[in-house]
Design a protein around this motif. Structure first.
Motif, PDB file in Angstrom:
ATOM      1  N   SER A 174      17.263  54.091  42.908  1.00  0.00           N
ATOM      2  CA  SER A 174      16.691  53.952  41.567  1.00  0.00           C
ATOM      3  C   SER A 174      16.308  55.309  40.994  1.00  0.00           C
ATOM      4  O   SER A 174      15.993  56.243  41.742  1.00  0.00           O
ATOM      5  CB  SER A 174      15.433  53.076  41.613  1.00  0.00           C
ATOM      6  N   LEU A 175      16.331  55.384  39.688  1.00  0.00           N
ATOM      7  CA  LEU A 175      15.825  56.537  38.946  1.00  0.00           C
ATOM      8  C   LEU A 175      15.158  56.026  37.674  1.00  0.00           C
ATOM      9  O   LEU A 175      15.546  54.977  37.145  1.00  0.00           O
ATOM     10  CB  LEU A 175      16.949  57.497  38.560  1.00  0.00           C
ATOM     11  N   ARG A 176      14.207  56.797  37.188  1.00  0.00           N
ATOM     12  CA  ARG A 176      13.583  56.494  35.902  1.00  0.00           C
ATOM     13  C   ARG A 176      13.758  57.691  34.989  1.00  0.00           C
ATOM     14  O   ARG A 176      13.224  58.772  35.273  1.00  0.00           O
ATOM     15  CB  ARG A 176      12.097  56.185  36.075  1.00  0.00           C
ATOM     16  N   LEU A 177      14.495  57.486  33.928  1.00  0.00           N
ATOM     17  CA  LEU A 177      14.692  58.546  32.950  1.00  0.00           C
ATOM     18  C   LEU A 177      13.629  58.455  31.864  1.00  0.00           C
ATOM     19  O   LEU A 177      13.204  57.361  31.499  1.00  0.00           O
ATOM     20  CB  LEU A 177      16.076  58.443  32.315  1.00  0.00           C
ATOM     21  N   SER A 178      13.231  59.606  31.364  1.00  0.00           N
ATOM     22  CA  SER A 178      12.286  59.676  30.249  1.00  0.00           C
ATOM     23  C   SER A 178      12.914  60.440  29.092  1.00  0.00           C
ATOM     24  O   SER A 178      13.701  61.365  29.307  1.00  0.00           O
ATOM     25  CB  SER A 178      10.995  60.382  30.678  1.00  0.00           C
ATOM     26  N   CYS A 179      12.533  60.053  27.898  1.00  0.00           N
ATOM     27  CA  CYS A 179      12.982  60.725  26.676  1.00  0.00           C
ATOM     28  C   CYS A 179      11.736  61.001  25.852  1.00  0.00           C
ATOM     29  O   CYS A 179      11.130  60.074  25.308  1.00  0.00           O
ATOM     30  CB  CYS A 179      13.953  59.832  25.923  1.00  0.00           C
ATOM     31  N   ALA A 180      11.351  62.252  25.783  1.00  0.00           N
ATOM     32  CA  ALA A 180      10.134  62.641  25.067  1.00  0.00           C
ATOM     33  C   ALA A 180      10.493  63.324  23.761  1.00  0.00           C
ATOM     34  O   ALA A 180      11.392  64.174  23.720  1.00  0.00           O
ATOM     35  CB  ALA A 180       9.297  63.572  25.937  1.00  0.00           C
ATOM     36  N   ALA A 181       9.777  62.941  22.711  1.00  0.00           N
ATOM     37  CA  ALA A 181      10.027  63.516  21.397  1.00  0.00           C
ATOM     38  C   ALA A 181       8.948  64.531  21.040  1.00  0.00           C
ATOM     39  O   ALA A 181       7.787  64.370  21.401  1.00  0.00           O
ATOM     40  CB  ALA A 181      10.060  62.434  20.334  1.00  0.00           C
ATOM     41  N   SER A 182       9.361  65.551  20.339  1.00  0.00           N
ATOM     42  CA  SER A 182       8.397  66.502  19.789  1.00  0.00           C
ATOM     43  C   SER A 182       8.804  66.810  18.360  1.00  0.00           C
ATOM     44  O   SER A 182       9.985  66.825  18.028  1.00  0.00           O
ATOM     45  CB  SER A 182       8.350  67.797  20.618  1.00  0.00           C
ATOM     46  N   GLY A 183       7.799  67.007  17.510  1.00  0.00           N
ATOM     47  CA  GLY A 183       8.076  67.326  16.120  1.00  0.00           C
ATOM     48  C   GLY A 183       8.224  66.118  15.215  1.00  0.00           C
ATOM     49  O   GLY A 183       8.338  66.272  14.002  1.00  0.00           O
ATOM     50  N   PHE A 184       8.245  64.913  15.781  1.00  0.00           N
ATOM     51  CA  PHE A 184       8.302  63.700  14.971  1.00  0.00           C
ATOM     52  C   PHE A 184       7.810  62.525  15.801  1.00  0.00           C
ATOM     53  O   PHE A 184       7.719  62.597  17.026  1.00  0.00           O
ATOM     54  CB  PHE A 184       9.720  63.440  14.444  1.00  0.00           C
ATOM     55  N   ARG A 185       7.467  61.444  15.112  1.00  0.00           N
ATOM     56  CA  ARG A 185       6.934  60.257  15.757  1.00  0.00           C
ATOM     57  C   ARG A 185       8.058  59.276  16.058  1.00  0.00           C
ATOM     58  O   ARG A 185       8.748  58.798  15.158  1.00  0.00           O
ATOM     59  CB  ARG A 185       5.903  59.570  14.864  1.00  0.00           C
ATOM     60  N   LEU A 186       8.222  58.947  17.345  1.00  0.00           N
ATOM     61  CA  LEU A 186       9.280  58.027  17.749  1.00  0.00           C
ATOM     62  C   LEU A 186       9.054  56.602  17.249  1.00  0.00           C
ATOM     63  O   LEU A 186       9.999  55.813  17.211  1.00  0.00           O
ATOM     64  CB  LEU A 186       9.410  57.999  19.269  1.00  0.00           C
ATOM     65  N   GLU A 187       7.842  56.254  16.871  1.00  0.00           N
ATOM     66  CA  GLU A 187       7.524  54.874  16.505  1.00  0.00           C
ATOM     67  C   GLU A 187       8.323  54.400  15.307  1.00  0.00           C
ATOM     68  O   GLU A 187       8.420  53.195  15.058  1.00  0.00           O
ATOM     69  CB  GLU A 187       6.038  54.742  16.231  1.00  0.00           C
ATOM     70  N   TYR A 188       8.908  55.310  14.524  1.00  0.00           N
ATOM     71  CA  TYR A 188       9.690  54.936  13.361  1.00  0.00           C
ATOM     72  C   TYR A 188      11.190  54.876  13.651  1.00  0.00           C
ATOM     73  O   TYR A 188      11.996  54.670  12.741  1.00  0.00           O
ATOM     74  CB  TYR A 188       9.446  55.919  12.222  1.00  0.00           C
ATOM     75  N   TYR A 189      11.550  55.054  14.917  1.00  0.00           N
ATOM     76  CA  TYR A 189      12.955  55.199  15.265  1.00  0.00           C
ATOM     77  C   TYR A 189      13.423  54.185  16.294  1.00  0.00           C
ATOM     78  O   TYR A 189      12.711  53.877  17.259  1.00  0.00           O
ATOM     79  CB  TYR A 189      13.212  56.599  15.834  1.00  0.00           C
ATOM     80  N   THR A 190      14.616  53.688  16.105  1.00  0.00           N
ATOM     81  CA  THR A 190      15.355  53.030  17.168  1.00  0.00           C
ATOM     82  C   THR A 190      15.824  54.109  18.137  1.00  0.00           C
ATOM     83  O   THR A 190      16.237  55.192  17.709  1.00  0.00           O
ATOM     84  CB  THR A 190      16.577  52.298  16.587  1.00  0.00           C
ATOM     85  N   ILE A 191      15.734  53.817  19.429  1.00  0.00           N
ATOM     86  CA  ILE A 191      16.145  54.784  20.436  1.00  0.00           C
ATOM     87  C   ILE A 191      17.260  54.201  21.290  1.00  0.00           C
ATOM     88  O   ILE A 191      17.196  53.044  21.718  1.00  0.00           O
ATOM     89  CB  ILE A 191      14.976  55.180  21.356  1.00  0.00           C
ATOM     90  N   GLY A 192      18.263  55.006  21.524  1.00  0.00           N
ATOM     91  CA  GLY A 192      19.362  54.590  22.382  1.00  0.00           C
ATOM     92  C   GLY A 192      19.537  55.528  23.560  1.00  0.00           C
ATOM     93  O   GLY A 192      19.248  56.725  23.457  1.00  0.00           O
ATOM     94  N   TRP A 193      19.982  54.978  24.658  1.00  0.00           N
ATOM     95  CA  TRP A 193      20.424  55.767  25.805  1.00  0.00           C
ATOM     96  C   TRP A 193      21.945  55.674  25.863  1.00  0.00           C
ATOM     97  O   TRP A 193      22.506  54.576  25.758  1.00  0.00           O
ATOM     98  CB  TRP A 193      19.828  55.253  27.110  1.00  0.00           C
ATOM     99  N   PHE A 194      22.556  56.807  26.046  1.00  0.00           N
ATOM    100  CA  PHE A 194      24.000  56.912  26.142  1.00  0.00           C
ATOM    101  C   PHE A 194      24.345  57.680  27.415  1.00  0.00           C
ATOM    102  O   PHE A 194      23.502  58.379  27.965  1.00  0.00           O
ATOM    103  CB  PHE A 194      24.557  57.673  24.926  1.00  0.00           C
TER     104      PHE A 194
END
Length: 123
Positions: A17-37
């Motif tokens: 198992s692994l757990r990937l993280s995607c951290a945002a800076s400079g904007f708020r992720l709460e307004y965005y759909t997020i995808g993993w590719f």
């Protein structure tokens, strides 16, 4: 500066198992759909999973259903991809990407991309 940064990749044995993280800076992720590719060597980038801004909607490509789980913590401005029962065919560079307001994760629709984190599944 608007930025997405992936972390958590590495070398893991099949079944691990692994757990990937995607951290945002400079904007708020709460307004965005997020995808993993992900992109395997010699192959096109493909969508793995997608989560709406409120977490109400999620979807997964068939090959990862039942093994991967996408989630988000808007307070931490971070999205996660929990990957279990990993297989060699899961190997590739994993990218997160953000799409403003609209739900749906297609490569051409995303507004911001991270630089990726490498996942290698091998014994």
């Amino acid at each position: 500066q608007l930025q997405l940064v992936e972390s958590g990749g590495g070398l893991v044995q099949p079944g691990g198992s692994l757990r990937l993280s995607c951290a945002a800076s400079g904007f708020r992720l709460e307004y965005y759909t997020i995808g993993w590719f992900r992109q395997a060597p010699g192959k096109e980038r493909e969508g793995v999973s997608c989560i709406s801004s409120s977490s109400y909607s999620t979807n997964y490509t068939d090959s990862v259903k039942g093994r991967f789980t996408i989630s988000r913590d808007n307070a931490k401005n971070t999205v996660y991809l929990q990957m279990n029962s990993l297989k060699p065919e899961d190997t590739g560079v994993y990218y997160c990407a953000a799409r403003y307001r609209m739900y749906g994760c297609h490569v051409g629709d995303m507004n911001y991309w991270g630089k990726g984190t490498l996942v290698t599944v091998s014994s």
